[in-house]
Each structure stands twice: as structure tokens, then as C-alpha cells.
Design an enzyme around this catalytic site. Structure first.
Site, PDB file in Angstrom:
ATOM      1  N   LYS A 174       0.815  -1.218   0.000  1.00  0.00           N
ATOM      2  CA  LYS A 174       0.000   0.000   0.000  1.00  0.00           C
ATOM      3  C   LYS A 174       0.850   1.270   0.000  1.00  0.00           C
ATOM      4  CE  LYS A 174      -0.803   0.393   4.994  1.00  0.00           C
ATOM      5  NZ  LYS A 174      -0.119   1.677   5.178  1.00  0.00           N
ATOM      6  N   THR A 175       2.003   1.255   0.703  1.00  0.00           N
ATOM      7  CA  THR A 175       2.838   2.451   0.727  1.00  0.00           C
ATOM      8  C   THR A 175       3.386   2.742  -0.669  1.00  0.00           C
ATOM      9  OG1 THR A 175       3.457   1.988   3.021  1.00  0.00           O
ATOM     10  CG2 THR A 175       4.824   3.550   1.819  1.00  0.00           C
TER      11      THR A 175
ATOM     12  N   ASP B 148      -4.198   7.370   4.865  1.00  0.00           N
ATOM     13  CA  ASP B 148      -3.666   6.022   5.058  1.00  0.00           C
ATOM     14  C   ASP B 148      -4.266   5.418   6.334  1.00  0.00           C
ATOM     15  OD1 ASP B 148      -2.115   3.763   4.725  1.00  0.00           O
ATOM     16  OD2 ASP B 148      -0.339   4.649   5.661  1.00  0.00           O
ATOM     17  N   GLU B 149      -4.310   4.086   6.402  1.00  0.00           N
ATOM     18  CA  GLU B 149      -4.821   3.369   7.582  1.00  0.00           C
ATOM     19  C   GLU B 149      -6.204   3.892   7.992  1.00  0.00           C
ATOM     20  OE1 GLU B 149      -3.365   0.799   8.477  1.00  0.00           O
ATOM     21  OE2 GLU B 149      -1.196   0.968   8.311  1.00  0.00           O
TER      22      GLU B 149
ATOM     23  N   GLN C  89      -7.690  -5.368   9.484  1.00  0.00           N
ATOM     24  CA  GLN C  89      -6.602  -4.990  10.391  1.00  0.00           C
ATOM     25  C   GLN C  89      -7.013  -3.855  11.335  1.00  0.00           C
ATOM     26  OE1 GLN C  89      -2.439  -5.222   8.713  1.00  0.00           O
ATOM     27  NE2 GLN C  89      -3.555  -5.105   6.780  1.00  0.00           N
TER      28      GLN C  89
ATOM     29  N   ARG D 245       2.195 -11.137  10.097  1.00  0.00           N
ATOM     30  CA  ARG D 245       3.532 -10.531  10.260  1.00  0.00           C
ATOM     31  C   ARG D 245       4.615 -11.484   9.777  1.00  0.00           C
ATOM     32  NH1 ARG D 245       1.895  -6.310   9.483  1.00  0.00           N
ATOM     33  NH2 ARG D 245      -0.059  -7.452   9.207  1.00  0.00           N
TER      34      ARG D 245
END
Length: 676
Positions: free
Chosen positions: A32-33, A222-223, A253, A612
Site C-alpha cells: 500500500k505504501t 492512510d490506515e 486490520q 507478520r
């Protein structure tokens, strides 16, 4: 020209869709970044002015990373043969954005522009002050941290129905105005105020809102699943008219509901932007398919979510190892043995291995086992560099010298080092300030107040007043002042360095504290804090320190270390080899989740922990765990039943490390039988 060849088709579609509302549904590890930064660069390439672009995220670390990556994607312009940095878009956290807006307009709300932003410890100090004569009921005193948590929930529009203590709720509602008045008297705001005051500014002064709308014509968040009610209102206010609004997030998430995050902001986006275009990113660049299939199987049990199916081209990978132990000491010893086997036999460095847990209390036996084995480790969320006594003292000095009417900071350093201003003296000065409805420093300067003290104490008060006034004026002079030299000389002259050395039985500890301060002082003259006056440079420095929660870790900790981290803190991180310990009913899901109706969020927390892992994943649980000195029986988490059998193998039969003996027949069979 911005090169998009490295993007997959869905990423490219997200980058090239500029106009109108867009939801980029980005699963864990889907890049996503990369999409956000390429999208910003693409907009500029297509003619959007950088000054019209706003990208908002939650941490300064993420903000800085985005800034660097965008800068690397943009070509440098040339004028007269010299390379120049192109104009940059605004990439910041929510709080930094609001500070920028309030520094321009806060006087319209009755504050001064040089307002102070209170840290958590300073907020707690203000709460203790207003709580001094109040109780919850039956003479019971309220815990300041509980009050602060609930107060923040109220201020951000959150629901208090999950709180089991109605008396505490009533108390917090009663003291909210007193707390806000206490801050306002010091020309101070807290983190929540930064957003709430910006919203108040927009509501009471539409021209300020229109100015921001005209400037920020393209807004990215973002997020987005982590936004609370106030942050949602802020974003909606900025984008309601031009509707060039792109949010990036993943409802799977969303794990911060306990601090006010509302996943419905993402799930119900169509209610506010019916024309929104949704683009799913499902190709994972982090993990093997075994790990992703397990994560998909777990999270699909949540009834209300936006469906997505993560996949990877990294192959099937190893099965997930599931292992159970008699108690948490055996669990810790075995995990550490496995880590050392990885390092010695498989040449896997400590840096590539991480231990995840639900609560910080689980870290203690693990730390003991790591120390016994001589394994270096880093406990994320341990004592912050900025929570050390000497650091907090110096920052309080800076705040008090900038703004002597900041009561919390002034009271902290008034007698540090000892200068004849005892606790009793400060209590009397505080009472005098309350009687006169003024700051403590104003009371200190009042001749009537001064002459109410004995001669010796009065001399100490006058000397302290002179110290503060002299350095306050020095910082506000419009001339060159080397802040490094000034700060060093100031601490020497007050006797603070000597006080640190004297206060520790071990001289080395005292010297370490002095070195910590000297390291901090060296940061005062960084180029990015440049401003016309020393006071403004110090103000910018304090803003970065206050806003940047990512600096909790000591930057010197760069050695090869195993990472110990809670599941809540690990979002956004990745490790080749992950051990998730304590997957037990009562820990995950947590006992409170059944009472508070947050089982879906607990399952999302497990999903985050699983995703993770890049190459290998080990899950553990115990038959008993030590709590408050007693061994308490434990049962495996019901979430373990949701893992597909074919993806999991029993640790007893597969581990090649010299691990402790396991507990009988196949662990996975035992767990499935116990869960029904």
C-alpha cells in the site's frame, strides 16, 4: 515520467484513478505504501500542483517514509543549471496537520499562537490537579490513567457504554470542563484538542475551512480503518465539496477500537460517498501461501467485513507449527531454544526473529529465558527514551522557559535541583494561583504572595523568578543564540548535571543520565528546526518531540536483536520468522472481549499477528500460566480451531531444535477435540 512498470494491474489502477472518491482496500503486505507514493507522484506528473495534495497518516515514521519515497520518485527541476528540489506535497500525521492549521488561526478561538501541546505525563499531572478533592463514590479515588482514557474517548465522540463503572463515567463528565479550563489557563492543548479545536475552527469560521479546502484539493488518508469519529469529521469537512478523496485501509486490520478507532468509517464509506470506486489489493508480497491461507481462513469467520483473498507468488512454504506446553516457563525456554537453533544451525540472525504476545505481562518469562541464554533482545514498548527522568525534566525546563505560565512544567522543575522551594511551598503557591485565578508563575511574581513567606523562602522564590524571566527573555531575542551551548551552560549553572551525578549510588548510572541529556541537547540545533528566534526553534523541536511517538525507542539500539512486541504494536511490521505465544482463551480472545462484544476485533488481532510472518510461523499455548504468583489453568484459544488442519503440524514431531518434551499425543488433535 513516473515509471509504473513495477506495479501489478490493481496497484496501477489505484495509482491512475485520481478524480473522485476512491477506496483502496489493501490487504496485509500488498504494497500500500508503494501505491500511495506512486499515486502522489503520478498526480504531480499529470499536472496537479504539489501544494494541492494532502496525504495523512497516523505516525511520524510512516509520514517520513512516504516523504522520502515520494521525493525519490519525483524528478528534480533545473534552473540556471542548478538542481533544485521540486515543490513538495503535504504529507503529515493528523496531529501535525492540525498543528499547522491552528498555528495560523488559533487566536480566533481565544488561544495564543505559542500554545503548548501537553504530553501524556503532563495531561496526567493536570488530571491529578483537578482530581485532588474528588472521588468516584464511597470515598474511592479515581485512577488518573482511567480518567484520561475515558476523557479521550468522550472528546473523540466514542461510546462509554462498555465501561462497567457508571460512577467513573459520571465523574469524568463532571470534571471535563475543569480539565479543559486548567489547560486553557496555561495556553495548553492536548492531542485530542488538536483535532477538536480544528473542527471547532472550521465550524465557527467557515472562511478558515474554505481556505483549507482550496489549498488541499486532493486528499489521501492512510490506515483509514484506524480513524476515530473526530478524524472522520475532519477528513469529511475537507473533502465534502471537491470529493477528490482517496482512502487506503483494511477493515481486517482494525485492532484499535479500544482507543476509539471506528471500523465503520471504512465499512460504511458508501453512505457518505455513494460514487466511491473500490479497488482491491490482494497480492501479498510478504508471506508464503500457507501463512496467507491460514490468515484468510481465520478472518473470514468475522461476519461483517469487506471480503478479500490474499495470495502470494512465494510458493506454499512450511507448515505452521503448533506447540503446547505445561506452563509459561517451558514455553519461554523452548521458544528461545528454537531461536538459538535457527541462529546456529540455520544461520538465521536474531534480527529476523520476533516473539509476539497479547499482553506485556507475558514478556517477563520470555525475557528471563533470553537473558539466561545470552540472547540479545529489544522489548518494543519498554521505557521510552523520552520517559526517562532527566529527559522529562529538561523538556519541562524548555516548556517553562518558553511559557512560564505552563503550570505543569513549572511545578515539575521548580525545585529540580533543590533550590529551597519545598513541596509545601509549591502547594501554597498553587493554592494562591487558584485563589487569584491565575497561573502559578503570576502568583510567584505577586509581591503580596511573596511576602506571605518567611525571608529565606521568599529569597528562593525571587531567585527562581529571576532565573525563569532571564532565560525566557534570552530565548525570545531576535539574535543568534547557539542552543547547544546555551542549554549545556544552563544545566551546568543550575547544578542539574551535578544533581544527576549525586542522586545515583552507582556513578556510572549518573554519568549515563548526563550523557543522555547531552545527546538530547545536540538535537536542538538540527537544520529542520531553523527559525528566526531561539524560542521558535525550541518550539519546533518540542513539537516534534511531543508529536513523534515513534521516538519511544532509543535510536542507538541498532545491534542484532530478537524483537519482543505486543500484537497491537506489531501492525505494519514484518519478520521472516515469527513466534506467537500464549494463544489461549482469556488472552486471545481476551476475557473482556466477551463482555464488551469485541470478539471480531480479537480475531482481527490474531489475523494481524499471523500476517507478520514471512517464512515461518510458530503458535504456542500453555496448560497453565503464572499470574500474580499463582499457576492458573489455561485452555487453547477457540481461534485455533479455525486454522485448516492441512496447514498445521504438531511441534513435537517436526522441531529439530533440542526442545523440551511436549505434552503427549498430537497437539493439534488435542486442541480440536477440546474445542468440540
Amino acid at each position: 515520467m513516473v515509471n509504473l512498470s513495477s506495479l501489478n494491474p490493481q496497484q496501477r489502477e489505484a495509482v491512475e484513478t485520481i478524480a473522485g472518491p476512491v477506496l483502496i482496500l489493501a490487504g496485509a503486505g500488498t504494497g500500500k505504501t508503494r501505491v500511495i507514493t506512486h499515486r502522489i507522484a503520478w498526480m504531480i506528473h499529470r499536472g496537479v500542483l504539489p501544494s494541492q495534495i494532502l496525504a495523512v497518516t497516523f505516525t511520524n515514521k510512516a509520514s517520513r517514509e512516504m516523504q522520502e519515497r515520494v521525493r525519490s520518485l519525483l524528478p528534480k527541476t533545473r534552473r540556471d543549471g542548478n538542481a533544485e528540489e521540486p515543490e513538495r506535497p503535504t504529507i503529515s500525521t493528523f496531529h501535525s496537520l492540525c498543528v499547522r492549521i491552528l498555528r495560523q488561526h488559533i487566536e480566533r478561538l481565544g488561544y495564543k499562537r505559542n500554545f503548548v501541546i501537553y504530553t501524556e505525563s503532563e495531561q496526567l499531572g493536570a488530571i491529578k490537579k483537578v482530581l485532588s478533592n474528588l472521588s468516584i463514590g464511597n470515598g474511592k479515588k479515581a485512577e488518573p490513567r482511567d480518567v484520561l482514557s475515558l476523557l479521550s474517548r468522550f472528546k473523540n465522540g466514542g461510546d462509554s457504554s462498555s465501561y462497567s463503572d457508571p460512577d467513573l463515567v459520571a465523574l469524568v463528565q463532571h470534571l471535563r470542563l475543569k480539565y479543559e479550563s486548567a489547560l486553557r489557563a496555561c495556553n495548553a492543548v492536548d492531542f485530542d484538542d488538536l483535532i477538536l479545536l480544528t473542527l471547532k475552527l472550521f465550524e465557527e469560521h467557515p472562511d478558515a475551512l474554505e481556505s483549507c479546502r482550496q489549498r488541499y484539493r486532493y486528499v489521501m488518508v492512510d490506515e483509514y480503518q484506524d480513524t476515530n469519529a473526530a478524524q472522520f469529521k475532519l477528513v469529511h469537512a475537507l473533502t465534502k465539496i471537491h470529493r477528490n478523496f482517496c482512502v487506503v485501509g483494511d477493515d481486517d486490520q482494525s485492532i484499535y477500537g479500544w482507543r476509539g478507532a471506528e471500523v465503520k468509517n471504512l465499512l460504511d464509506l458508501e453512505k457518505h460517498f455513494p460514487e466511491v470506486k473500490t479497488i482491491k489489493l490482494e497480492q501479498n508480497y510478504r508471506s508464503t501461501n500457507t501463512i496467507l491461507l491460514a490468515a484468510n481462513a481465520v478472518i473470514k469467520k468475522n461476519p461483517r467485513r469487506r471480503p478479500k483473498q490474499l495470495w502470494s507468488d512465494k510458493g506454499q512454504g512450511k507448515k505452521i507449527v503448533l506447540q503446547g506446553f505445561e506452563d509459561d516457563e517451558e514455553e519461554a525456554t523452548t521458544v528461545v531454544e528454537e531461536i538459538e537453533y535457527n541462529r546456529l544451525a540455520r544461520r538465521i540472525p536474531w534480527n529476523d526473529q520476533a516473539i509476539l504476545f497479547r499482553t506485556n505481562l507475558q514478556a517477563r518469562p520470555i525475557e528471563n529465558a533470553l537473558r539466561k541464554a545470552g540472547v540479545r533482545y529489544r522489548l518494543v514498548g519498554g521505557q521510552s527514551f523520552f520517559d526517562r527522568r532527566e529527559i522529562k525534566d529538561f523538556l519541562a525546563y524548555l516548556r517553562a522557559l518558553l511559557n512560564p505560565h505552563d503550570d505543569i512544567s513549572l511545578l515539575r522543575i521548580a525545585n529540580v535541583p533543590a533550590r529551597g522551594l519545598s513541596d509545601l511551598t509549591m502547594e501554597r503557591l498553587l493554592a494562591a494561583s487558584q485563589e487569584r485565578h491565575c497561573s502559578v508563575f503570576t502568583a510567584i511574581k505577586n509581591p503580596l504572595v511573596q511576602f506571605s513567606f518567611p525571608d529565606k523562602t521568599r529569597n528562593s522564590i525571587v531567585t527562581f523568578q529571576g532565573l525563569i524571566e532571564h532565560h525566557h527573555q534570552l530565548l525570545h531575542l531576535e539574535e543568534v543564540l547557539n542552543l547547544n551551548s546555551w542549554a549545556d551552560q544552563f544545566l551546568q549553572s543550575t547544578g542539574y548535571f551535578e544533581e544527576l551525578r549525586r542522586s545515583e549510588k552507582d556513578p556510572e548510572i549518573g554519568e549515563n543520565r548526563v550523557r543522555n541529556l547531552k545527546d538530547l541537547i545536540a538535537d536542538l540545533e538540527k537544520p529542520n528546526f531553523y527559525a528566526p528566534t531561539p524560542a521558535e526553534r525550541v518550539q519546533r523541536y518540542l513539537e516534534e518531540v511531543t508529536l513523534d511517538a515513534e521516538r519511544a525507542e532509543d535510536p542507538k539500539e541498532t545491534a542484532d536483536t530478537v524483537t519482543l512486541i505486543t500484537m497491537h504494536s506489531c501492525k505494519g511490521l514484518e519478520f521472516p520468522h515469527v513466534f506467537v505465544v500464549g494463544i489461549e482463551d482469556g488472552l486471545l480472545p481476551h476475557t473482556r472481549s466477551k463482555q464488551e462484544g469485541t470478539m471480531d476485533e480479537e480475531r482481527r488481532l490474531f489475523y494481524v499477528a499471523i500476517t507478520r510472518a514471512m517464512q515461518s510461523l510458530m503458535l504456542t499455548h500453555c496448560q497453565s500460566r503464572r499470574k500474580y504468583g499463582q499457576l492458573v489453568p489455561c485452555h487453547p484459544s477457540p481461534f485455533l480451531k479455525e486454522l485448516p488442519t492441512e496447514l498445521v503440524e504438531d511441534g513435537e514431531s517436526t522441531s529439530k531444535a533440542p526442545v523440551a518434551v511436549n505434552t503427549g499425543r498430537s497437539l493439534f488433535a488435542n486442541i480440536r477435540d477440546s474445542l468440540g
